[in-house]
Enzyme design. Structure first.
Site, PDB file in Angstrom:
ATOM      1  N   ASN A 138       0.813  -1.216   0.000  1.00  0.00           N
ATOM      2  CA  ASN A 138       0.000   0.000   0.000  1.00  0.00           C
ATOM      3  C   ASN A 138       0.847   1.266   0.000  1.00  0.00           C
ATOM      4  OD1 ASN A 138      -2.812  -0.435  -0.176  1.00  0.00           O
ATOM      5  ND2 ASN A 138      -2.876  -1.232   1.912  1.00  0.00           N
ATOM      6  N   PHE A 431      -1.627  -8.398   4.376  1.00  0.00           N
ATOM      7  CA  PHE A 431      -0.267  -7.891   4.573  1.00  0.00           C
ATOM      8  C   PHE A 431      -0.047  -6.543   3.889  1.00  0.00           C
ATOM      9  CE2 PHE A 431      -0.116 -12.555   3.521  1.00  0.00           C
ATOM     10  CZ  PHE A 431      -0.463 -12.968   4.800  1.00  0.00           C
ATOM     11  N   CYS A 432      -1.104  -5.733   3.847  1.00  0.00           N
ATOM     12  CA  CYS A 432      -1.054  -4.396   3.215  1.00  0.00           C
ATOM     13  C   CYS A 432      -0.656  -4.482   1.753  1.00  0.00           C
ATOM     14  CB  CYS A 432      -0.096  -3.473   3.971  1.00  0.00           C
ATOM     15  SG  CYS A 432      -0.606  -3.121   5.658  1.00  0.00           S
ATOM     16  N   ASN A 433      -1.000  -5.585   1.105  1.00  0.00           N
ATOM     17  CA  ASN A 433      -0.673  -5.781  -0.306  1.00  0.00           C
ATOM     18  C   ASN A 433      -1.951  -6.193  -1.045  1.00  0.00           C
ATOM     19  OD1 ASN A 433       0.413  -6.555  -2.825  1.00  0.00           O
ATOM     20  ND2 ASN A 433       2.326  -7.199  -1.865  1.00  0.00           N
TER      21      ASN A 433
END
Length: 815
Positions: A138, A431-433
């Site tokens: 992100n 995982f902020c992806n």
């Protein structure tokens, strides 16, 4: 058996595992530098790796024997500090094999700050393009905001690499780039306008995907910069000149990009991902000619050579690092990274990469081999399905989800909860992806929007929606990870998700003969417990009045923080020491605390203690509450050691906020509820508790450390405790009658870590029991069930007031 398993592992990976040519073996490293890991299996090195005790001792010695001063001064200590900072910059450049003639190290507060710096200072124009791979964090996607705001276009791409005999790996012919839809906010600026040649374009990709562990081919840097016309053929951006940014925050911990071979313009790193300490420090390694194109607006102390306060005049410093490092650099943290690099350099990055990769390959291999009894695969590993990419192209990350024999999914929060009970620390979610998450999980735009509408946000518990996982389970290894860590995790997966017992009613295993046995059993009501204030102590009574909310006055009061957060024992263990009692004849709630000298009486009827009225939301319900005055709130603030507010529920007739949503915690969409999590009443069977205690005792006999753990019914905070029947007979009840009152079962109660908290000498203590034992035989569909939730069914034709009372000793008749 354990030795034989390790021998097989070493036969395959012994050449690469454990630093055979290093100053210390992996076992010596763990024994001397990570003693704090005894009993803990840490598998979230992609999130944050761990610092060594040797490293921290060196840092402490340095900081306690050296005087460091603000480097913006001219004193001797300041000059010495500046020298240390220059030495640290050079170590960073050396780590990436970057010549100081070509690159500069700019210290930032982290990788995210470095990415933000590039995004806000990049010379965007309406003819620019920001292109990035789907597998980006992100923090990289956030650069898109700067590009789109300046009228530039943005484009997400998928990069695939195929390898065949006649095509060398890393050539433009082996790499294919396919774009998603073009994004642009200012529609008046058309893509059809020909680029002038003055525009600047940026391509961003991670050196290693933090979701799948896939390592990107760093030859892409040269290919994008020198051969974009061929690799982007057919795209409106194929004739552009590109600058390249590598997000190396994850990948550089085991395989840092070699900038002498891949001349990226920008590389970002975060030091706690490398060696655990310090946090809050990262760096942007920038090519000097690229850095000169960045347009910085703000100036601060340290970034200007001169400025005049009352006229528009500023002269900025000339060197790149001085221009971009706002304010005083974090010089103590920068001095500390020197000791972190010493640890890595002593082992060598090649050895660290081989060691950690051997562990991830072992886990991949073992998870892929797991099968259920019906032959169905247990684990789906993400990234392994990439066409013609070998395992050696993966870093030390394994992300996966697990399926049951019937193909339905285990939620990642279920896995995380059970892993925690086994002393295993890992990470779950996306995982902020978000790009990699959607790509590998096969989530369409419609799926993602539907999940958002259902209330799903990052870090929540909505792990399965519409039959699909919303995230994954990730284990990742660091330079100090061991075979024993990996083996323990594989054993945990096999024990918890492969050899599952057979489940029946409500997902809980029942003994044979249940149907004929429960009808003849003599169940009776043994205890009645009321908890007037949510999460505070309750009191037991011989008889009690029922109301439309269950037991009269149960969970009718609640403590909240000054910001409105509902307080519970999970966050405020001191609440357990608050005792309560209601005298219905006097109409008073009495409250005591060992921290308060005087007992606090609260009238059950409206009095001067009340303050303003308002509405609050909690557990999927909306409540109308009356708050108490400052004097009452001061008493409770003293009792729990933090500021708080006491509120009383006067109406919850609004009911569940999201009755149609499967994501809420509301189990009772029909009942009128006070401040309960799921339902009006909780029933616990003493016979079920006895069976649990028997299992806890057996666990100790099998070799578990410590004295036998024994629990009583009150550990589960029940309202109704019954006795006289077979263990877990309550699982199959749909309706029950107690005395002349009727109740509907809403199913099993999902237990959490709360039941692992106990109090010894007034202090809150925590263990893994009894939840760990319950998880071994009471788990179904991601829940650990113990006890049942009830709704009181008040009949409209109740004649006598005595019919509305529960009485200890009354018979319990299940349907």
């Amino acid at each position: 058996m354990e030795d034989a398993d390790k021998e097989l592992f070493l036969e395959e990976f012994g050449e690469f595992y454990g630093y055979p040519n290093g100053p210390k073996s992996i076992d010596e490293i763990r024994a001397t530098e990570f003693k704090r890991l005894d009993g803990l299996i840490y598998l979230d090195h992609a999130g944050a790796t761990l610092y060594s005790e040797y490293q921290m001792e060196a840092i402490f010695k340095d900081l306690t024997t050296t005087v460091y001063a603000n480097p913006h001064s001219q004193s001797d200590t300041s000059s010495a500090t500046s020298d240390i900072i220059r030495q640290a910059r050079q170590q960073v450049l050396d780590y990436f094999k970057a010549s100081p003639k070509e690159y500069t190290c700019i210290f930032t507060s982290g990788a995210t700050s470095a990415l933000k710096l590039v995004g806000e200072a990049f010379p965007w124009s309406s003819q620019s393009c920001f292109m990035y791979t789907m597998e980006n964090h992100n923090s990289v996607l956030g650069i898109r905001e700067y590009a789109l705001d300046k009228g530039a276009t943005a484009l997400a791409v998928d990069v695939e690499e195929t390898v065949h005999e006649k095509v060398s790996r890393g050539s433009a012919a082996s790499i294919r780039v396919s774009g998603h839809q073009v994004q642009r906010r200012n529609e008046a600026k058309s893509l059809e306008n020909e680029p002038t040649g003055d525009e600047h374009n940026l391509f961003a990709f991670p050196s290693e995907c933090n979701f799948s562990g896939l390592r990107f081919n760093l030859d892409m840097v040269k290919i994008i910069k020198e051969d974009s016309k061929r690799i982007l053929e057919g795209s409106p951006f194929c004739n552009r000149q590109w600058m390249v940014l590598i997000d190396a925050a994850k990948g550089c911990a085991t395989e840092p990009p070699d900038l002498s071979q891949c001349p990226a313009d920008f590389v970002v790193i975060s030091f706690y991902k490398l060696f655990g300490y310090p946090t809050g420090l990262g760096a942007l390694v920038a090519r000097n000619d690229a850095a000169k194109l960045l347009k910085k607006t703000y100036f601060s102390g340290g970034t200007v050579a001169a400025s005049i306060a009352d006229i528009d005049f500023v002269q900025r410093r000339r060197t790149v690092e001085e221009l971009f490092e706002d304010g005083t650099t974090s010089f103590l943290s920068i001095a500390s990274i020197i000791h972190g690099f010493k640890v890595l350099n002593s082992l060598t990055m090649a050895a660290i990469s081989q060691h950690t990769t051997s562990l991830s390959l072992y886990v991949r291999k073992m998870l892929l081999s797991l099968r259920h009894k019906n032959g169905a695969r247990v684990c789906t590993i993400y990234g392994s399905q990439v066409s013609k990419v070998s395992y050696c192209e993966f870093g030390p990350v394994v992300s996966f989800n697990m399926a049951r024999p019937d193909g339905s999914w285990h939620g990642y929060r279920e896995v995380e909860k059970l892993a925690s009970l086994s002393g295993i620390q890992l990470r779950t979610g996306c995982f902020c992806n978000p790009g990699a998450c959607a790509k590998y999980l096969g989530l369409s735009h419609l799926d993602l929007l539907s999940n958002i509408e259902a209330g799903h946000v990052c870090w929540d518990d909505n792990d399965i929606l519409n039959g699909k996982p919303t995230g994954a389970v990730r284990v990742s290894f660091g330079y100090m990870s061991t075979y024993e860590d990996a083996k323990s995790f594989v054993d945990f997966v096999r024990r918890s998700f492969v050899d599952l017992p057979d489940w029946s009613i409500n997902g809980c295993r029942l003994k044979q003969g249940y149907e004929t046995r429960h009808s003849a059993a003599s169940f009776y009501l043994k205890y009645i417990i009321i908890y007037p204030i949510k999460s505070c102590g309750g009191f037991s009574v011989e008889s009690w009045l029922l109301s439309t909310t269950g037991l009269l006055h149960d969970r009718e009061w609640v403590l909240t923080s000054l910001s409105g957060e509902i307080l519970t024992q999970k966050k405020v263990p001191e609440m357990c020491s608050i005792s309560t009692f209601i005298d219905l004849n006097e109409g008073i709630l009495f409250i005591e605390s060992p921290r308060c000298k005087d007992r606090l009486p609260i009238n059950l009827v409206l009095d001067s203690c009340y303050s303003e009225k308002e509405e609050i939301n909690a557990h999927g319900h909306r409540y109308e509450v009356q708050r108490y005055n400052d004097e009452v709130n001061a008493w409770f603030s003293n009792a729990i050691g933090r500021p708080c507010i006491l509120s009383r529920c006067f109406s919850s007739h609004y009911g569940c906020l999201n009755k149609s949503s499967s994501t809420g915690t509301c189990r009772d969409a029909q009942g009128i509820l006070n401040f309960v999590n799921e339902a009006q009443l909780l029933l616990i069977s003493e016979d079920s508790v006895a069976d649990l205690n028997n299992r806890l005792s057996k666990n100790v006999k099998k070799g578990a450390q410590g004295a036998p753990v024994q629990v009583n019914s009150m550990r589960f905070r029940p309202n109704i405790v019954i006795s006289g029947g077979e263990p877990y007979a309550e699982d199959g009840w749909r309706n029950i009658k107690i005395g002349n009152n009727y109740f509907t079962s809403l199913g099993g109660c999902n237990r959490c870590q709360m039941i692992n908290i106990f109090y010894d000498g007034g202090q809150a203590q925590k263990s893994n029991e009894p939840l760990a034992t319950l998880a071994s035989y009471r788990r179904a569909k991601g829940k650990i069930l113990f006890g049942i939730l009830l709704r009181y069914e008040r009949c409209g034709d109740v004649g006598e007031d005595n019919d509305l009372w529960l009485q200890v000793g009354q018979g319990v008749q299940p349907n």
